[in-house]
Design an enzyme around this catalytic site. Sequence first.
Site, PDB file in Angstrom:
ATOM      1  N   LYS A  16       2.529   9.282   9.233  1.00 25.49           N
ATOM      2  CA  LYS A  16       1.996   8.350   8.234  1.00 25.49           C
ATOM      3  C   LYS A  16       0.909   7.486   8.871  1.00 25.49           C
ATOM      4  CE  LYS A  16       3.590   4.855   4.876  1.00 25.49           C
ATOM      5  NZ  LYS A  16       4.773   4.165   4.318  1.00 25.49           N
ATOM      6  N   SER A  57       5.291   4.184  -0.619  1.00 28.36           N
ATOM      7  CA  SER A  57       3.947   4.325  -0.074  1.00 28.36           C
ATOM      8  C   SER A  57       3.761   5.542   0.838  1.00 28.36           C
ATOM      9  CB  SER A  57       3.579   3.056   0.696  1.00 28.36           C
ATOM     10  OG  SER A  57       4.374   2.935   1.857  1.00 28.36           O
ATOM     11  N   SER A  83       9.728   2.925   0.574  1.00 26.26           N
ATOM     12  CA  SER A  83       8.529   3.747   0.788  1.00 26.26           C
ATOM     13  C   SER A  83       8.769   5.124   1.377  1.00 26.26           C
ATOM     14  CB  SER A  83       7.536   2.995   1.673  1.00 26.26           C
ATOM     15  OG  SER A  83       6.877   2.017   0.913  1.00 26.26           O
TER      16      SER A  83
END
Lengths: 489, 154
Positions: A73, A148, A172
């Site tokens: 990420k 996210s 997330s």
Amino acid sequence: MSARAGWNLLESLAAGSCSALDAVEAASLRTRALEPRLHAFLSTAFDGAEERAKQLDARPARGPLHGLPFAVKANLCWEGAETNAASRVLAGYRPPYSATTVQRALDAGAVALGVANMDEFGFGSSGENSAYGATRNPWDPTRAPGGSSSGAAAAVAAGSVAFALGSDTGGSVRQPAALCGVSGFKPSYGRLSRFGLIAFASSLDCVGVLAPSVEELELVMSVLSGVDERDSTSSTLAPFAPERRDDLRGVRVGAPREHFEGGVDPRVAECVRAALRECERLGASVREVELPHTRSAIATYYVIASAEASSNLARYDGVRYGTRASGDGSLQGMIEATRAHGFGPETRRRVALGSFVLSSGYYEAWYVHALKVRRLIANDFERAFEHVDVLVGPTSPTLAFRLGERAADPLAMYASDALTVPASLAGLPALSTPCGLVRDGDVDLPVGLQWIGPLGADERVLSLAGAWQRATAHHRTHPPLADLAEAAR
Amino acid sequence: MRSKLALKLGAANPANASGSRGAARGCLGTAARAPYPAAVEQQNRPPQNSATNADAPASDSLAVERALRLARLGVEAAERAPFAREFERVLASFAELRRIDVSGVAPLHTPSVRIDALREDRCAPSLDRESLLANAPDAHDGFFGVPKTLGGDA
């Protein structure tokens, strides 16, 4: 080709039927074919990954993650790769070091394939707040993958990688895992080092893992966990030791009543009830429990998380890294222009909101008050765990929504997190596993089942969910978009 | 009260319109190149009646202005009114929190089981200066560069 999709790589590598280079080449091929449709990655490193795989294959010893391609990420520092947290303000930032979790995965033989897209700094539940364009859901490219960790979830769902490292502040990892039909784990607060994680809300942030099944999650957790002296919150719990179970005999499952009410789509609720019946069939007893402060969790979370974000994001001033806007030429003007130009709308909103609730005159009434409600939310869980071993309910109140559907309304977007923020506020380990598909119009969309355990009971959550997953096999259904990769060969 | 707030913020601070921040706004005015679509751009949009809540203490323009100032956010004049409206709407929706009785409840700052972790203080290798400065927008002679803050023109 399907034998070399991300969900088969662990088995193939363990059986010796493919090399690290085979695995990485398959991942690169699939990612190249799918990226134009998904935009799961902000950058890729195919050549470097293949070179690394060759080196690993040449070694006599194999690490526990040997040859597994993974996505990082964009808020986890990976030395030399652009780590911009999907923000314009960090464009071009190449960290001179790797996050502890990234480094531990690399040291165990995993091969980083690319940097995964996300909502800017983690502020979002759809992936649409990325400054570099939204990721699309592999089940239906007109829909959001959740956020996210949007790119991480999409890349795992599409079979591009064998796992992904994400972060979970209020859901997330779990919410995009649910919307993309993959497994996603948020450990107990402090169970994984956060050194090298670009900070959002320090009392909530956790590094998490997304993968095709609980099996990969347990393996990756056993590699990543352990004390890190560079993160004083990394826990002193015993080393992660997965527990293998094949049934749920004797397990007391609690179904939180409030997680089936309010804005929960009845189709999602029914799918989860079916999963609870499967728990009973596997030997568990299921009872309803109450978490009465659930309805206050979103407001509590957004007050606390925004406050902490406003402090953490004070560092983006155009001096040490990222981009700079000159403004009127003064120091103050430069800082204000850099932040106004570099932050997206949701980031600006949260930073302002956080500054407000921490400001003199409002601090007690808003921030401290929210911290007290946070205690009530944690107490609800403690009481529930006096009677049950694990809590099971929906991860997301709804199916994957359409891109653009909630983008203009922050409150509608915040509602996506209603069922994931409570465990975050209490620091509890929580996992989402796919539990079936629901027909919506002309597409099938996955539903996520959330498993929540007491603080520190990470192994329990994974072993119970793993037993359920192996017995039910919902995780073996993959999105039709993945067929595109086959067609592209 | 809400209408007054929106109008006030829509006019923004006159000192900002032509004062020292003019150049800053000029920079922000290049928003067409920015990747974010401006959420709301109508400068003269009429004030809207959103749900007001007497519990929300932010219902004055100073609160939003102060939040922006504390956050070092140079929001353009044209964006201030819609920003303030949305800010207030979000805060108003959180106001239900303040009706929860928390008397006698201790704040929960962190769920960490280990909040007093101390270790021996000792020297250890660190990153070298060059690699740390490599990401700076402006660096010279081994230091971060910033606009002049003292003496003469900036």
